[in-house]
Design an enzyme around this catalytic site. Structure first.
Site, PDB file in Angstrom:
ATOM      1  N   TYR A 101      -4.145  14.852  -2.727  1.00  0.00           N
ATOM      2  CA  TYR A 101      -4.389  14.312  -1.664  1.00  0.00           C
ATOM      3  C   TYR A 101      -5.641  14.938  -0.754  1.00  0.00           C
ATOM      4  O   TYR A 101      -5.347  15.226   0.334  1.00  0.00           O
ATOM      5  CB  TYR A 101      -3.163  13.910  -0.981  1.00  0.00           C
ATOM      6  CG  TYR A 101      -3.394  13.064   0.133  1.00  0.00           C
ATOM      7  CD1 TYR A 101      -3.319  11.605  -0.495  1.00  0.00           C
ATOM      8  CD2 TYR A 101      -3.360  13.138   1.467  1.00  0.00           C
ATOM      9  CE1 TYR A 101      -3.501  10.557   0.555  1.00  0.00           C
ATOM     10  CE2 TYR A 101      -3.403  11.826   2.529  1.00  0.00           C
ATOM     11  CZ  TYR A 101      -3.362  10.796   1.979  1.00  0.00           C
ATOM     12  OH  TYR A 101      -3.579   9.845   2.748  1.00  0.00           O
ATOM     13  N   GLU A 137      -5.878   6.953  -2.127  1.00  0.00           N
ATOM     14  CA  GLU A 137      -5.832   5.606  -1.095  1.00  0.00           C
ATOM     15  C   GLU A 137      -6.323   4.558  -1.578  1.00  0.00           C
ATOM     16  O   GLU A 137      -5.859   3.368  -1.349  1.00  0.00           O
ATOM     17  CB  GLU A 137      -6.620   6.339   0.209  1.00  0.00           C
ATOM     18  CG  GLU A 137      -5.843   7.246   0.938  1.00  0.00           C
ATOM     19  CD  GLU A 137      -4.592   6.521   1.639  1.00  0.00           C
ATOM     20  OE1 GLU A 137      -4.657   5.381   1.846  1.00  0.00           O
ATOM     21  OE2 GLU A 137      -3.771   7.615   1.694  1.00  0.00           O
ATOM     22  N   HIS A 142      -9.358   8.697   3.667  1.00  0.00           N
ATOM     23  CA  HIS A 142      -9.327   7.307   4.130  1.00  0.00           C
ATOM     24  C   HIS A 142     -10.515   6.547   4.432  1.00  0.00           C
ATOM     25  O   HIS A 142     -10.856   5.220   4.656  1.00  0.00           O
ATOM     26  CB  HIS A 142      -8.598   7.112   5.471  1.00  0.00           C
ATOM     27  CG  HIS A 142      -7.120   7.394   5.436  1.00  0.00           C
ATOM     28  ND1 HIS A 142      -6.606   8.566   5.463  1.00  0.00           N
ATOM     29  CD2 HIS A 142      -5.901   6.612   5.062  1.00  0.00           C
ATOM     30  CE1 HIS A 142      -5.313   8.520   5.120  1.00  0.00           C
ATOM     31  NE2 HIS A 142      -4.845   7.257   4.962  1.00  0.00           N
ATOM     32  N   HIS A 199       0.721  -1.148  -0.097  1.00  0.00           N
ATOM     33  CA  HIS A 199      -0.016   0.027   0.014  1.00  0.00           C
ATOM     34  C   HIS A 199       0.950   1.170   0.136  1.00  0.00           C
ATOM     35  O   HIS A 199       0.632   2.167  -0.940  1.00  0.00           O
ATOM     36  CB  HIS A 199      -0.954  -0.109   1.093  1.00  0.00           C
ATOM     37  CG  HIS A 199      -1.746   1.202   1.419  1.00  0.00           C
ATOM     38  ND1 HIS A 199      -2.949   1.356   1.239  1.00  0.00           N
ATOM     39  CD2 HIS A 199      -1.148   2.453   1.880  1.00  0.00           C
ATOM     40  CE1 HIS A 199      -3.431   2.604   1.442  1.00  0.00           C
ATOM     41  NE2 HIS A 199      -2.232   3.308   2.008  1.00  0.00           N
ATOM     42  N   GLU A 200       1.817   1.516   1.145  1.00  0.00           N
ATOM     43  CA  GLU A 200       2.650   2.602   1.154  1.00  0.00           C
ATOM     44  C   GLU A 200       3.490   2.615  -0.013  1.00  0.00           C
ATOM     45  O   GLU A 200       3.815   3.915  -0.649  1.00  0.00           O
ATOM     46  CB  GLU A 200       3.276   2.588   2.427  1.00  0.00           C
ATOM     47  CG  GLU A 200       2.697   2.593   3.509  1.00  0.00           C
ATOM     48  CD  GLU A 200       1.727   3.727   3.810  1.00  0.00           C
ATOM     49  OE1 GLU A 200       2.179   4.715   3.150  1.00  0.00           O
ATOM     50  OE2 GLU A 200       0.624   3.736   4.580  1.00  0.00           O
ATOM     51  N   HIS A 215       1.765   4.296  -3.027  1.00  0.00           N
ATOM     52  CA  HIS A 215       1.675   5.899  -2.851  1.00  0.00           C
ATOM     53  C   HIS A 215       2.759   6.432  -3.908  1.00  0.00           C
ATOM     54  O   HIS A 215       2.547   7.506  -4.583  1.00  0.00           O
ATOM     55  CB  HIS A 215       1.860   6.366  -1.600  1.00  0.00           C
ATOM     56  CG  HIS A 215       0.623   6.375  -0.945  1.00  0.00           C
ATOM     57  ND1 HIS A 215      -0.775   6.977  -1.327  1.00  0.00           N
ATOM     58  CD2 HIS A 215       0.287   5.956   0.431  1.00  0.00           C
ATOM     59  CE1 HIS A 215      -1.733   6.581  -0.403  1.00  0.00           C
ATOM     60  NE2 HIS A 215      -1.162   6.060   0.485  1.00  0.00           N
ATOM     61  N   ASP A 232      -9.649  14.592   7.884  1.00  0.00           N
ATOM     62  CA  ASP A 232      -8.967  13.461   7.148  1.00  0.00           C
ATOM     63  C   ASP A 232      -8.783  13.956   5.406  1.00  0.00           C
ATOM     64  O   ASP A 232      -9.115  13.133   4.436  1.00  0.00           O
ATOM     65  CB  ASP A 232      -9.664  12.116   6.896  1.00  0.00           C
ATOM     66  CG  ASP A 232      -9.203  10.812   6.346  1.00  0.00           C
ATOM     67  OD1 ASP A 232      -7.883  11.014   6.165  1.00  0.00           O
ATOM     68  OD2 ASP A 232      -9.865  10.142   5.699  1.00  0.00           O
TER      69      ASP A 232
END
Length: 337
Positions: A172, A181, A259, A157-158, A161, A254
């Site tokens: 974002y 995300e 998210h 996942h990271e 990005h 957020d």
């Protein structure tokens, strides 16, 4: 984290507050580093042979917040005594292998970028992040969260990005941020599925299922299959991700719910992959990846505009069956593709 600050024990609240404060700074740094990388495009990178594989280095911050820390294991090195170092090293390799073998991509930037990671970051740091240059992993608080290297889909996942920054530079915030995300969740899940050799039917479609301790009433951080069902806990609260546009959350927190509302495109991908069957990376994953790279996807993309590109790519890459499956998946979550 915000709910832990409200509901947790004094120690849990302190650790969560520290994580929250740092996370805002790390996301700002990530955007800055992404802009620097974009400005340097066109400069030929130092590259190894095309089949050389990943170039990994894992450093140990030893509980500090100083990056990168002391190198604990470099490419080709033998496993060390610290399981966290080995998990990070293997996770970087598994993510590189997925992008290389399935999508023909040469690392995060498609130009052979070295994969760097730091473990044991901070004191009871409850997160992992990509800062635009490297991965960073906290050890978790040990009460609600295990160490963040334990979850391969979190690592995938990271790192994704970074792929999204390189290909689409999705802003974002609001729907473009939720797409950002979601793309990371989609490919984080596919990295795990590929490593396990799972079909769409066999996959759990969970993100971070190894991360929660037994003290938490839940199974994961998020579910692509059933957004809103990942956890329901006195401290973490309930999973408020919507699975349909009828439940879209309009909020200023957020970054506009990046998210939260990512549950909608997440479920669209799950539905498309399930309808097509087999290994999800073969068709659905390829469609989403080529859509991310398509010039029609702007930094301020909406769910609807991204959906339209995926439907088009499904037809171009494959055919009518795939186009119909993708279109129907988006319609089922309330997005017209």
């Amino acid at each position: 984290m915000e709910r832990i600050v409200r509901n947790g024990s004094p120690d849990q609240r302190s650790w969560a507050l520290s994580t929250l404060v740092q996370d805002g700074s790390h996301r700002t740094i990530r955007i800055h580093n992404a802009q620097l990388r974009a400005a340097s495009r066109g400069v030929a990178p130092a590259r190894l042979a095309p089949d050389a594989g990943p170039r990994r280095a894992v450093a140990d911050a030893a509980g500090s917040e100083t990056l990168p820390g002391a190198t604990a294991r470099a490419e080709g090195g033998e496993p060390v005594a610290d399981v966290t170092v080995n998990e990070a090293y293997d996770g970087l390799g598994a993510t590189f292998a997925f992008y290389a073998a399935v999508l023909g991509r040469d690392s995060i930037d498609d130009e052979g970028m070295s994969l760097l990671a730091t473990v044991h970051y901070g004191d009871h740091y409850d997160n992992a992040f990509w800062n635009g240059r490297q991965m960073v992993f906290g050890d978790g608080d040990g009460e609600l969260f295990h160490r963040f290297t334990v979850s391969l889909d979190i690592i995938g996942h990271e790192l994704t990005h970074g792929v999204t920054e390189d290909e689409a530079a999705l802003m974002y915030v609001n729907q473009s941020g939720a797409l950002n995300e979601s793309v990371s969740d989609v490919f984080g899940s596919l990295v795990k599925q590929y490593a396990r050799g799972e079909t769409a039917e066999q996959a759990d479609w969970l993100i971070g299922d190894e991360l929660l301790t037994d003290a938490v009433q839940g199974v994961a951080l998020r579910s692509l299959k059933a957004p809103g069902t990942a956890y329901d806990d006195p401290v973490l609260g309930d999973d408020i991700q919507p699975a349909h546009m009828d439940g879209y959350v309009r909020t200023t927190s957020d970054n506009g719910g990046v998210h939260i509302n990512s549950g909608i495109p997440n479920r669209a991908f799950y539905l498309a992959a399930s309808a097509l069957g087999g290994h999800a990376w073969d068709r659905a994953g390829r469609i989403w990846y080529e859509s991310l790279r398509a010039p029609q996807v702007r930094p301020n993309a909406t769910f609807r505009s991204f959906a339209a590109v995926t439907v088009r790519q499904a037809g171009v890459l494959f055919g009518a069956e795939e186009r119909q499956a993708v279109s129907e998946a988006w319609r089922e979550v309330g997005v017209a593709g």
